[in-house]
Scaffold this active site. Structure first.
Site, PDB file in Angstrom:
ATOM      1  N   CYS A  80     -39.189 -43.231  39.035  1.00 61.97           N
ATOM      2  CA  CYS A  80     -38.477 -42.501  40.104  1.00 61.97           C
ATOM      3  C   CYS A  80     -37.412 -43.360  40.759  1.00 61.97           C
ATOM      4  O   CYS A  80     -36.580 -42.851  41.506  1.00 61.97           O
ATOM      5  CB  CYS A  80     -39.459 -42.032  41.160  1.00 61.97           C
ATOM      6  SG  CYS A  80     -40.857 -41.130  40.488  1.00 61.97           S
ATOM      7  N   HIS A 323     -36.545 -33.090  42.318  1.00 68.91           N
ATOM      8  CA  HIS A 323     -36.844 -34.469  41.917  1.00 68.91           C
ATOM      9  C   HIS A 323     -36.703 -34.666  40.416  1.00 68.91           C
ATOM     10  O   HIS A 323     -37.688 -34.870  39.720  1.00 68.91           O
ATOM     11  CB  HIS A 323     -38.250 -34.833  42.396  1.00 68.91           C
ATOM     12  CG  HIS A 323     -38.651 -36.249  42.113  1.00 68.91           C
ATOM     13  ND1 HIS A 323     -37.761 -37.299  42.111  1.00 68.91           N
ATOM     14  CD2 HIS A 323     -39.867 -36.790  41.827  1.00 68.91           C
ATOM     15  CE1 HIS A 323     -38.415 -38.412  41.821  1.00 68.91           C
ATOM     16  NE2 HIS A 323     -39.689 -38.134  41.640  1.00 68.91           N
TER      17      HIS A 323
END
Ligand SMILES: [Zn+2]
Lengths: 379, 137
Positions: A80, A323
């Protein structure tokens, strides 16, 4: 270190683009960032491209499509934190004096996996035994509820706030506001999280043009300065770990504030890694925006809503903006730069001068997270 | 011949040799202890995170521990039993174990004990692994 500034930002709206390949997700963001900077693509001297699941040579494929390859291109994988880590490398490169103008790309296509939780590497001990990312964050939530008496309504309030912000962001994947009742009534994923407390999976791309301060002044008057650029990895621990206080972010925040010569009270607006509802609350405390145990109160007081003392995730955050793992860090920077330039439209944080971004991730055994990258910007 | 032999042998535990039975037939977890610095780890690793020594000895861990955090997971890959109850258990000696939880409801702070149980099923049949169960108060 020489001064480094952001002179251009661009992104594509996050969402699901099953028909579009990763290269065609990426180049429009690059073109938008160059247009925003008002410079010719040939001025770029190096590229740092972050993706977690995009495959080999993603940066080359995107730059090649635009006819801009033939320069140093580094591909960065850090889950991430992939594009925020790429940003940290780019800041080092410009700060060292090696280059005057560099490009950062963040790009990801998750729609290729279909729905459900993101497939993880089963060679990892805990993943192999069944751990999922929602379950990992859910355990943090279960412990926080136990230690500090967080209610399920308060927890759902994070999603309500961020979906409200997302509704004001044309680049957000989820643009429909939701109520606490709707959040709590949505499908159970991993107790205590319902579906609306989990970030959606999707696709996206964002790009940033960085310049040395010397060159930045020639490019634009309102360049946004990088006050601090930080990257670290988690500490490996086999024993006790306080899951309500992620050491990687606590340590990262402290070091980033030291580098900037600023404190939590100086931050006007922040984009933090709200992959799941509990995460945003843990990060209020990890950054020192409020004392330990007081995050639920900080949320319900409105301090982190638009118009509050320190709006958090005005873009909608991961919960609403979306995301696409490797694109997230770069998109957070796009949002903060727009906020500091006063270009955030209906979600503008009035008078924002100093902004912070925080992307952390990588679910691997023995770590809070694999990577964490924090940046502070000032106009 | 070799193929037939593996087919008749029981399926190995998902956790491999990280769990075994003691002389009394009780399930025990097997971790690693560094013979040079004493650092413990579960699962055991070929190299010590305290001193990089490769002098690691297998060591049985305490059978009981305390539930630190848990979740009931409703959405996860198909092979896992749903809801999949999972948690972290802290054992004496500062070892934290990620585990499936078996039977009944759980609360943080519960005393739990290791056993073996089915945690899922795939084409090859039931998937067995160490699990922790609540110790009756
Ligand atoms: Zn050692």
């Amino acid at each position: 270190m020489n001064g480094v500034s952001v002179v251009g930002v661009g992104m594509i709206p996050f969402g699901k683009y099953p028909e579009v390949n990763i290269v065609d997700l990426g180049w429009p963001a690059v073109k938008a960032a160059l247009k925003d900077a008002g410079i010719d693509g040939k001025r770029i001297e190096a590229v740092y491209s972050g993706t977690s699941r995009g495959g080999a040579m993603t940066g080359q494929r995107i730059m090649g499509r635009l006819g801009l390859a033939g320069l140093p291109i580094v591909n960065v994988e850090n889950a991430c934190s992939s594009s925020s880590s790429a940003m940290a490398q780019a800041v080092l490169a410009v700060g060292s004096g090696a280059y005057d103008v560099v490009l950062v790309i963040g790009v990801e296509k998750l729609s290729k996996y279909g729905g459900g939780t993101l497939p993880m590497d089963e060679d990892d001990w805990e993943i192999g035994l069944g751990l999922t990312m929602p379950a990992l964050y859910a355990m943090r939530a279960s412990r926080y509820i136990h230690d500090y008496g967080l209610t399920l309504e308060q927890l759902a309030g994070v999603s309500v706030k961020n979906r409200k912000n997302g509704a004001l962001n044309p680049d957000a994947q989820m643009k429909k506001p939701v109520t606490i009742e709707e959040v709590l009534a949505s499908r159970m994923v991993s107790e205590p999280f319902t579906l609306l407390q989990c970030c959606p999976t999707g696709d996206g791309a964002a790009a940033i043009v960085l310049a040395s301060d010397k060159v930045a002044k020639q490019i634009r008057q309102d360049a946004v300065r990088v006050r601090a650029s930080h990257l670290t990895s988690g500490r490996f621990m086999t024993g006790f770990r306080d899951m309500t206080s992620p050491e990687i972010t606590v340590r990262g925040a402290k070091e980033t504030f030291e580098e900037a010569g600023l404190g939590p009270e100086d931050i006007d607006v922040a984009e933090v890694h709200d992959a799941f509802s509990i995460a945003e609350l843990l990060y209020y405390e990890a950054f020192g925006f409020c004392p330990r145990g007081e995050a639920p109160h900080m949320l319900t007081s409105g301090a982190t809503s638009l118009g509050g003392r320190i709006p958090v995730n005005p873009s909608g955050g991961l919960l609403a903006k979306g995301h696409p793992v490797g694109a997230t860090g770069a998109a957070q920077i796009v949002e903060i730069v727009r906020q500091l330039r006063g270009e955030a439209g209906a979600r503008q944080v009035e008078g924002a001068r100093v902004g912070l971004t925080h992307a952390t991730g990588g679910g691997i055994s023995g770590f809070d997270h694999g990577a964490c990258s924090i940046h502070i910007f000032q106009r | 011949m070799a193929v037939e032999a593996t087919q008749t042998r029981p399926r190995p535990l998902l956790c491999g040799d990280a769990a075994e039975r003691d002389a009394a037939g009780n399930v025990v977890l097997v971790g690693g202890r560094c013979a040079d610095c004493g650092a413990r780890a579960f699962p055991r690793s070929p190299v010590c995170t305290g001193c990089m020594s490769e002098n690691i000895v297998a060591e049985r861990l305490p059978r009981r521990g305390t539930l630190y955090a848990f979740s009931s997971v409703h959405i996860a890959p198909k092979k896992w039993k749903k809801p999949m109850r999972i948690g972290y258990v802290d054992l004496e000696g500062d070892v934290r174990v990620f585990t499936h939880l078996a039977g009944g409801e759980f609360s943080i702070g519960d005393e739990v004990e290791v056993d073996i149980g089915a945690v899922g099923e795939d084409e090859a049949g039931p998937i067995e692994c160490f699990v922790f169960k609540r110790v009756p108060k």
